[in-house]
Design an enzyme around this catalytic site. Structure first.
Site, PDB file in Angstrom:
ATOM      1  N   ASP A  72     -98.143 -30.224  -8.891  1.00  0.00           N
ATOM      2  CA  ASP A  72     -98.255 -28.769  -8.930  1.00  0.00           C
ATOM      3  C   ASP A  72     -99.249 -28.291  -7.883  1.00  0.00           C
ATOM      4  O   ASP A  72    -100.246 -28.967  -7.634  1.00  0.00           O
ATOM      5  CB  ASP A  72     -98.799 -28.325 -10.300  1.00  0.00           C
ATOM      6  CG  ASP A  72     -97.738 -28.353 -11.381  1.00  0.00           C
ATOM      7  OD1 ASP A  72     -96.558 -28.285 -11.041  1.00  0.00           O
ATOM      8  OD2 ASP A  72     -98.108 -28.436 -12.558  1.00  0.00           O
TER       9      ASP A  72
ATOM     10  N   TRP B  73    -111.856 -33.214 -17.479  1.00  0.00           N
ATOM     11  CA  TRP B  73    -110.825 -32.187 -17.722  1.00  0.00           C
ATOM     12  C   TRP B  73    -111.452 -30.807 -17.934  1.00  0.00           C
ATOM     13  O   TRP B  73    -110.813 -29.871 -18.371  1.00  0.00           O
ATOM     14  CB  TRP B  73    -109.958 -32.595 -18.934  1.00  0.00           C
ATOM     15  CG  TRP B  73    -108.562 -32.055 -18.872  1.00  0.00           C
ATOM     16  CD1 TRP B  73    -108.052 -31.012 -19.591  1.00  0.00           C
ATOM     17  CD2 TRP B  73    -107.487 -32.530 -18.045  1.00  0.00           C
ATOM     18  NE1 TRP B  73    -106.735 -30.807 -19.255  1.00  0.00           N
ATOM     19  CE2 TRP B  73    -106.367 -31.727 -18.310  1.00  0.00           C
ATOM     20  CE3 TRP B  73    -107.380 -33.556 -17.084  1.00  0.00           C
ATOM     21  CZ2 TRP B  73    -105.139 -31.916 -17.666  1.00  0.00           C
ATOM     22  CZ3 TRP B  73    -106.155 -33.740 -16.453  1.00  0.00           C
ATOM     23  CH2 TRP B  73    -105.060 -32.925 -16.745  1.00  0.00           C
TER      24      TRP B  73
ATOM     25  N   ARG C 247    -107.052 -20.239 -21.722  1.00  0.00           N
ATOM     26  CA  ARG C 247    -108.177 -20.423 -20.803  1.00  0.00           C
ATOM     27  C   ARG C 247    -109.124 -19.231 -20.706  1.00  0.00           C
ATOM     28  O   ARG C 247    -110.047 -19.257 -19.919  1.00  0.00           O
ATOM     29  CB  ARG C 247    -107.662 -20.822 -19.419  1.00  0.00           C
ATOM     30  CG  ARG C 247    -106.873 -22.118 -19.467  1.00  0.00           C
ATOM     31  CD  ARG C 247    -106.681 -22.795 -18.141  1.00  0.00           C
ATOM     32  NE  ARG C 247    -106.161 -24.127 -18.350  1.00  0.00           N
ATOM     33  CZ  ARG C 247    -104.865 -24.454 -18.310  1.00  0.00           C
ATOM     34  NH1 ARG C 247    -103.960 -23.557 -18.038  1.00  0.00           N
ATOM     35  NH2 ARG C 247    -104.485 -25.684 -18.534  1.00  0.00           N
TER      36      ARG C 247
ATOM     37  N   GLY D  82     -94.336 -22.605 -17.801  1.00  0.00           N
ATOM     38  CA  GLY D  82     -93.030 -22.978 -18.311  1.00  0.00           C
ATOM     39  C   GLY D  82     -92.725 -24.405 -17.961  1.00  0.00           C
ATOM     40  O   GLY D  82     -93.238 -24.936 -16.977  1.00  0.00           O
ATOM     41  N   GLY D  83     -91.915 -25.045 -18.770  1.00  0.00           N
ATOM     42  CA  GLY D  83     -91.595 -26.451 -18.562  1.00  0.00           C
ATOM     43  C   GLY D  83     -90.438 -26.621 -17.604  1.00  0.00           C
ATOM     44  O   GLY D  83     -90.258 -25.851 -16.661  1.00  0.00           O
ATOM     45  N   GLU D  84     -89.628 -27.634 -17.869  1.00  0.00           N
ATOM     46  CA  GLU D  84     -88.528 -27.976 -16.967  1.00  0.00           C
ATOM     47  C   GLU D  84     -87.240 -27.299 -17.427  1.00  0.00           C
ATOM     48  O   GLU D  84     -86.162 -27.837 -17.270  1.00  0.00           O
ATOM     49  CB  GLU D  84     -88.333 -29.488 -16.952  1.00  0.00           C
ATOM     50  CG  GLU D  84     -89.575 -30.266 -16.582  1.00  0.00           C
ATOM     51  CD  GLU D  84     -89.872 -30.254 -15.088  1.00  0.00           C
ATOM     52  OE1 GLU D  84     -88.933 -30.361 -14.291  1.00  0.00           O
ATOM     53  OE2 GLU D  84     -91.040 -30.112 -14.732  1.00  0.00           O
TER      54      GLU D  84
ATOM     55  N   ASN E 155     -94.709 -27.279  -9.595  1.00  0.00           N
ATOM     56  CA  ASN E 155     -93.695 -28.112  -8.945  1.00  0.00           C
ATOM     57  C   ASN E 155     -92.320 -27.453  -9.018  1.00  0.00           C
ATOM     58  O   ASN E 155     -92.063 -26.625  -9.875  1.00  0.00           O
ATOM     59  CB  ASN E 155     -93.656 -29.506  -9.585  1.00  0.00           C
ATOM     60  CG  ASN E 155     -93.180 -29.463 -11.017  1.00  0.00           C
ATOM     61  OD1 ASN E 155     -93.728 -28.757 -11.839  1.00  0.00           O
ATOM     62  ND2 ASN E 155     -92.132 -30.198 -11.325  1.00  0.00           N
TER      63      ASN E 155
ATOM     64  N   TRP F  91     -98.812 -21.080 -13.471  1.00  0.00           N
ATOM     65  CA  TRP F  91     -99.385 -21.242 -14.806  1.00  0.00           C
ATOM     66  C   TRP F  91    -100.903 -21.201 -14.868  1.00  0.00           C
ATOM     67  O   TRP F  91    -101.471 -21.190 -15.950  1.00  0.00           O
ATOM     68  CB  TRP F  91     -98.832 -22.487 -15.495  1.00  0.00           C
ATOM     69  CG  TRP F  91     -99.052 -23.804 -14.819  1.00  0.00           C
ATOM     70  CD1 TRP F  91     -98.159 -24.441 -14.012  1.00  0.00           C
ATOM     71  CD2 TRP F  91    -100.191 -24.672 -14.923  1.00  0.00           C
ATOM     72  NE1 TRP F  91     -98.677 -25.642 -13.598  1.00  0.00           N
ATOM     73  CE2 TRP F  91     -99.918 -25.807 -14.137  1.00  0.00           C
ATOM     74  CE3 TRP F  91    -101.424 -24.607 -15.592  1.00  0.00           C
ATOM     75  CZ2 TRP F  91    -100.824 -26.868 -14.000  1.00  0.00           C
ATOM     76  CZ3 TRP F  91    -102.322 -25.655 -15.453  1.00  0.00           C
ATOM     77  CH2 TRP F  91    -102.023 -26.764 -14.674  1.00  0.00           C
TER      78      TRP F  91
ATOM     79  N   ASN G   1    -106.827 -31.649 -11.709  1.00  0.00           N
ATOM     80  CA  ASN G   1    -105.878 -30.800 -12.422  1.00  0.00           C
ATOM     81  C   ASN G   1    -106.427 -29.381 -12.469  1.00  0.00           C
ATOM     82  O   ASN G   1    -107.094 -28.923 -11.554  1.00  0.00           O
ATOM     83  CB  ASN G   1    -105.579 -31.390 -13.813  1.00  0.00           C
ATOM     84  CG  ASN G   1    -104.265 -30.894 -14.365  1.00  0.00           C
ATOM     85  OD1 ASN G   1    -104.147 -29.760 -14.800  1.00  0.00           O
ATOM     86  ND2 ASN G   1    -103.249 -31.743 -14.344  1.00  0.00           N
TER      87      ASN G   1
ATOM     88  N   ASP H  37     -94.385 -34.332  -9.144  1.00  0.00           N
ATOM     89  CA  ASP H  37     -94.956 -33.349 -10.062  1.00  0.00           C
ATOM     90  C   ASP H  37     -96.365 -32.948  -9.641  1.00  0.00           C
ATOM     91  O   ASP H  37     -97.240 -32.769 -10.473  1.00  0.00           O
ATOM     92  CB  ASP H  37     -94.945 -33.877 -11.511  1.00  0.00           C
ATOM     93  CG  ASP H  37     -95.106 -32.751 -12.532  1.00  0.00           C
ATOM     94  OD1 ASP H  37     -95.135 -31.574 -12.116  1.00  0.00           O
ATOM     95  OD2 ASP H  37     -95.224 -33.041 -13.725  1.00  0.00           O
TER      96      ASP H  37
ATOM     97  N   ALA I  20    -103.824 -31.673 -21.771  1.00  0.00           N
ATOM     98  CA  ALA I  20    -102.672 -32.505 -21.411  1.00  0.00           C
ATOM     99  C   ALA I  20    -102.950 -34.007 -21.520  1.00  0.00           C
ATOM    100  O   ALA I  20    -102.048 -34.775 -21.792  1.00  0.00           O
ATOM    101  CB  ALA I  20    -102.212 -32.159 -19.997  1.00  0.00           C
TER     102      ALA I  20
END
Lengths: 301, 587
Positions: free
Chosen positions: B323, B494, B135, B195-197, B279, B261, B418, B321, B558
């Protein structure tokens, strides 16, 4: 597609990269790429840079049967099986880019090991009615897997039911079915005693360090840890898992839909290895119990 | 394409030092603090540390914008296209812009010619969640600083693109990465982590911008110790939230998620960093009864010490979810003859919140999307009044191995809004909010596997709510919660928003258009197709007496990663990767 791959090979020279391939091309190349999860004992892992584990051994037997050399295509697991099949069997990972050779094919496995063999999964449809896994063929079941608890016999006399984990701490791999089960079943009564680790081996190490009294994971993982520990203090539990969704499932392989013939040929080889007891021997050489997949249990041998 | 060698690739033209005859001065703290006023450069993400994305430039305005045309387009080239979510920076005739796959480019702002580029070499086996976007950079002194997909901060020499320092913020093997633009506050680089889950724990960290030395680290999950470095020594700096186990069951706080993030904004007035958190983990809320602090929250952090001053949780005990990372933008308004020191944010969960930025108190909240199903409203403190029927199911309810019951929750997990930043106009006193109208069907999916093991997946599909649009750019009045105007777009929005004193609002669309609107009425005053979808944020600056506008074009992010009915609306959109720059013709 084939033309494009050929063209790339002709113009750039054979670079040794492995896109998944037709049976004839695999045979002609002298090498078969076997996909296996990285750092995942006892299924596939490395010791001093040498690939080991039951899936690797089976991969060797497949390669031998065709007179080929086996190379391992190591798989870093993504969030679920669909991702792994896409990244490693039919499409390739979007980060797999070769700066010096931008037209090079992506690295794929010719055959991926440890792919659950489940008709319901294979024919799952999305909300538009389309097959989710139409790009791959799931075939060749070679083992039945299930859940298992191991416990520290100095902390617990026995584990007859999971109810003891209302009182005793238990370790699980994070974001796994045992994690969901122990944190949500029976109104969450085992939740406060559920300890989370990045892998089953870390959970087992925590039991050896006295931080948890038991661990829950896949049977082969737990058998392997018990064998590695070599201490009678750590024992296998006999409990069931009441109200747990999937208690057992079969493990097979996957090839890309385009290379169905390769799958058929590998299927024949693996069936022979199962019927002549070769696979069972591989499992016992790693101190693992072996259970035949459902297909072989249902049909008389 | 140039030959690449070594561990990274740099192509430097020494001419960079005398581009367009402008001499290059180093970026100072003062430059960053005054960025909104100093129109000849853009040295912060958000055109000023508060992130208002408002420029006092007015040469391009509702009367003249129809004549605006592109002056150059610069391609990122190569095979590495995918989503381009960057906001360019401009300093002394050089544009610094990032591209997908952790790349940085320096470009001559007058000609669009490349001066240098840097390609981070990414390790094998890295698994970033949600596309390979970046970004943008931060500028400080003679450095260009950015975060990489393998969770490193890299500082490059602004003149040559050569690495000056590099620091590992977190271990990519544990699932961490960085995609947000870092921010600079009083000589410190502030960054979060993605980071993910995989069981990560979010954190905010400060590094000395000149040397890359770490100064403090602040975990965003209750129970984790923060640290500060004093004379090179790591010293305990208080546990986030006081102690573990207050709002989390068992040991789940150890892997609680709350990833930072999207980075954040800075309010010089109260000397606070405003950083949002993602989240909580695990995804299914039934496994973790409690508020799960500080997930889905906005945190005000002291940039000098890394202490949390206050927090505001938008979705306690999140199960959808939602966030809480979206930017919190400081602004002042008058009420009853008094100045209210406020800050506003438009959350993934569909509510927009106006907070007292001195203490985090809730002033008011209101929906900024047409439909919200998961909550019936907000209470007096801004806490959601849940609609419990809309909470995705308990895993223990799918214990029979059957597909769990499906819930239709609105907004979808991609959010009423988002990451794409909104803008606040000091002239109209309105927020311009890029939003999306979509819902999701979500259920527990027992026919799922992970790493050779049976698993309980979350099955979901995102659905548009209307036939003719998903995206809605809204002008929202933060004092009344009323929508003043709207523009509806067929595909989801977006990209970020820019507003100017020329009474204009700019946003890019996935269809490829850069669009300009009358800030008061929403009338479309300008559009130009850039050839690929826009998911970046436009900027404006002045050079040699002319006003320029730039935006990055390149569809991705995404949205294309998630299927269902939304995929049908966007599948014809083509990838790309370029910067477009516009101005008015010289009369």
């Amino acid at each position: 597609m084939r033309l494009l791959v050929l063209l790339a090979v002709l113009t750039l020279g054979w670079t040794g990269t492995a896109q998944a391939r037709y049976y004839d091309d695999v045979i002609a190349s002298g090498v078969i790429y076997i996909g296996a999860y990285k750092n995942f004992p006892p299924y596939s892992f490395e010791v001093d840079g040498k690939p080991q584990g039951v899936d690797i051994e089976i991969g060797h037997r497949i390669a031998e049967a065709f007179g080929l050399k086996m190379k391992v295509h190591w798989i870093t697991p993504d969030e679920n099986l669909e991702d792994d099949l896409r990244n490693n069997v039919w499409k390739g990972h979007y980060l797999d880019k070769d700066e010096a050779n931008p037209l090079a094919a992506k690295h794929l496995a010719d055959v991926m090991m440890r792919v659950p063999y489940d008709r319901e999964y294979a024919f799952k449809r999305d909300d538009q009615g389309l097959l989710i896994n139409e790009q791959v063929v799931l075939f060749g079941p070679y083992q039945r897997e299930r859940w298992q608890v191991a416990f520290d016999s100095e902390k617990l006399e026995r584990v007859g039911t999971v109810a003891v984990f209302q009182y005793h701490p238990i370790g699980v791999e994070i974001d796994s079915l045992p994690d969901f089960y122990l944190t949500s079943a029976f109104g969450g009564q085992m939740r406060k005693n559920t300890h989370h680790f990045f892998s089953n081996s870390e959970a087992f190490a925590a039991m050896q360090a006295g931080k948890v009294d038991a661990v829950m994971g896949m049977r082969a993982e737990v058998d392997w840890q018990i064998g590695q520990a070599g201490d009678p203090r750590y024992k296998l539990a006999e409990n069931g898992f009441p109200s747990m969704g999937k208690q057992q499932w079969d493990i097979g392989m996957a090839v890309s839909q385009r290379y169905r013939q390769l799958g058929n040929e590998v299927d024949v080889v693996v069936e022979r290895l199962i019927r002549n007891g070769e696979i069972e021997k591989i499992y016992s050489s790693y101190n693992l119990r072996y259970e035949l997949p459902g297909l072989y249990q249902d049909v008389a041998q | 394409m140039k030959k690449f060698s070594g561990s990274f690739a740099v192509t430097a033209l020494v001419a960079a030092m005398s581009v367009s005859g402008v001499s290059q001065a180093n970026v100072t703290d003062k430059d960053i603090l005054q960025d909104q006023k100093t129109v000849e450069d853009v040295v912060s993400n958000g055109l000023g540390p508060r992130g208002q994305r408002y420029s006092p430039l007015d040469k391009i305005n509702t009367d003249t914008v129809k004549d605006m045309r592109p002056v150059w387009s610069f391609s990122f080239g190569g095979e590495k296209q995918r989503g381009q979510e960057s906001q360019p920076m401009v300093k002394d005739g050089v544009m610094y812009v990032t591209a997908s796959y952790s790349r940085v480019f320096a470009v001559d702002t007058k000609t669009g010619e490349e001066l240098w580029e840097y390609n981070a070499r990414l390790p094998d086996g890295i698994m970033p969640c949600c596309d390979v976007i970046n970004r943008g950079v931060a500028l400080y002194d003679d450095l260009v600083i950015f975060g990489t997909l393998d969770a490193k901060l890299v500082a490059l020499d602004a003149k040559t693109g050569k690495v000056k320092w590099k620091k590992t913020v977190a271990d990519y093997k544990e699932g961490y990465s960085i995609t947000a633009a870092p921010m600079i506050v009083n000589g410190k680089v502030i960054t979060g982590v993605s980071g993910g889950e995989f069981g990560i724990v979010g954190k905010a960290e400060a590094y000395d911008a000149k040397t890359g030395k770490i100064l403090w680290t602040r975990p965003t999950v209750e129970g984790h110790m923060g640290y500060i470095w004093k004379d090179g020594k790591k010293v305990e700096n208080g546990i986030s939230g006081g102690k573990a186990g207050q709002t989390w069951p068992g040991d789940l706080w150890k892997s609680g998620g709350a990833a930072t993030w999207l980075g954040g904004t800075y309010d010089p007035d109260t000397n606070s960093l405003f950083i949002g958190t993602g989240n909580p983990a695990p995804w299914n809320s039934h496994m973790r009864p409690g508020d799960n602090l500080f997930s889905s929250s906005r945190l005000a952090i002291d940039p000098d010490t890394g202490k949390i001053k206050w927090h505001f949780q938008t979705t306690p005990h999140d199960g959808w979810d939602y966030d809480g990372v979206n930017e919190l933008i400081a602004f002042d308004y008058q009420e009853g003859g008094k100045t209210v020191k406020a800050a506003a944010t438009a959350d993934r969960n569909g509510f927009m919140y106006v907070l007292n930025r001195t203490n985090g108190d809730f002033i008011r909240g209101f929906p900024f999307v047409d439909e919200i199903s998961w909550a019936k409203g907000l209470d007096k403190k801004g806490r959601p009044i849940y609609n419990e029927e809309m909470r995705p199911g308990n895993p223990s309810a799918s214990e029979d191995g059957k597909k769990g019951s499906s819930v239709h929750a609105v907004p979808a997990f991609l959010g009423g809004k988002n990451w794409m930043p909104m803008a606040y106009s000091q002239d109209t006193e309105l927020f311009y909010v890029p939003s999306n109208e979509w819902g999701m069907d979500i259920w527990n999916e027992p026919t799922a596997y992970k790493k050779g093991a049976a698993y309980l997946g979350a099955g979901f599909t995102i659905k548009p709510l209307t036939e003719d649009h998903i995206g809605v750019l809204r002008a929202m009045d933060p004092k009344t919660g009323k929508e003043v105007w709207r523009y509806q777009n067929f595909s989801p929005l977006w990209g970020g928003v820019l507003t100017t004193a020329g009474n204009l609002v700019f946003i890019g669309t996935p269809e490829g258009y850069l669009k300009g609107f009358d800030a008061k009425t929403g009338e479309v005053k300008y559009q130009f197709n850039t050839g690929s979808g826009i998911v970046g944020s436009p900027i404006t600056w002045e050079q040699d007496g002319e006003q320029f506008i730039s935006v990055v074009s390149g569809w991705g992010g995404a949205v294309p990663l998630w299927g269902g009915e939304v995929a049908k609306r966007i599948k014809h959109l083509n990838q790309g990767g370029s910067v477009w720059t516009f101005k008015l013709p010289k009369s």
